[in-house]
Design an enzyme around this catalytic site. Structure first.
Site, short mmCIF file in Angstrom:
data_model
loop_
_atom_site.label_atom_id
_atom_site.label_comp_id
_atom_site.label_asym_id
_atom_site.label_seq_id
_atom_site.Cartn_x
_atom_site.Cartn_y
_atom_site.Cartn_z
N GLN A 78 0.94 -1.56 -0.05
CA GLN A 78 0.13 -0.08 -0.24
C GLN A 78 0.57 1.36 0.12
OE1 GLN A 78 -3.25 -0.27 3.15
NE2 GLN A 78 -4.07 1.89 2.36
N PHE A 79 1.06 1.41 -1.42
CA PHE A 79 2.16 2.36 -1.34
C PHE A 79 1.46 4.00 -0.68
CE2 PHE A 79 -0.45 3.51 -5.08
CZ PHE A 79 -0.37 4.91 -5.17
N THR A 80 0.07 3.85 -0.42
CA THR A 80 -0.64 5.21 -0.09
C THR A 80 -0.12 5.97 1.62
OG1 THR A 80 -2.39 4.49 0.40
CG2 THR A 80 -2.22 5.54 -1.22
#
Length: 151
Positions: A78-80
């Site tokens: 999850q890059f967010t």
């Protein structure tokens, strides 16, 4: 690396309407990879999560790890988690590692969990996923590999 760790009764990843991966009791780990993360960060977080005592013993104290209870870990990239919302209304993701850097470290993190005896399932890197999390407790922790560099 940054990880959001949730103790769950079950978790699943669905892609395009199909179940891609699912687990029973254990942990769902949402993992974000930063531009300057290294294989050592992946190993550090894997060690920490494998032995993190977030499961209750007979007295109700959080003294057992996912290994102790025979649980499974569902890992979702999850890059967010590296979204910076301090300015404006749209998050900036400049701290997040690009896919060419992030994917090998994501794989290394999963391999490091497996090497420690943790049974894992995983989401698909860079896929649009529906993540199902039945948080138990609720127990949710945020871990950072940066802490090991500071002492």
């Amino acid at each position: 690396m940054r990880a959001v760790v949730q103790r769950v009764t079950r978790g699943a990843v669905h892609i395009e309407g199909h179940t891609y991966a699912s687990i029973g009791p254990g942990l769902v780990v949402l993992v974000g990879i930063r531009r300057d993360d290294t294989p050592e960060d992946a190993a550090y977080l894997a060690e920490k999560i494998a032995h993190l005592r977030v499961f209750e013993d007979r007295e109700g104290k959080l003294s057992r790890s996912v290994l102790d209870v025979g649980g499974t870990v569902l890992v979702v990239s999850q890059f967010t988690l590296y979204g910076d919302c301090r300015r404006g209304r749209r998050p900036s993701f400049t701290d997040a590692a690009p896919p060419a850097v992030a994917e090998p470290l994501y794989r290394r993190f999963i391999a490091a969990l497996n090497a420690r005896g943790v049974v894992t399932a995983e989401g698909r890197f860079q896929a649009r996923m529906l993540v199902e999390i039945a948080n138990d407790g609720p127990v949710t922790l945020i871990l950072e590999s940066e802490r090991k560099k500071q002492g």
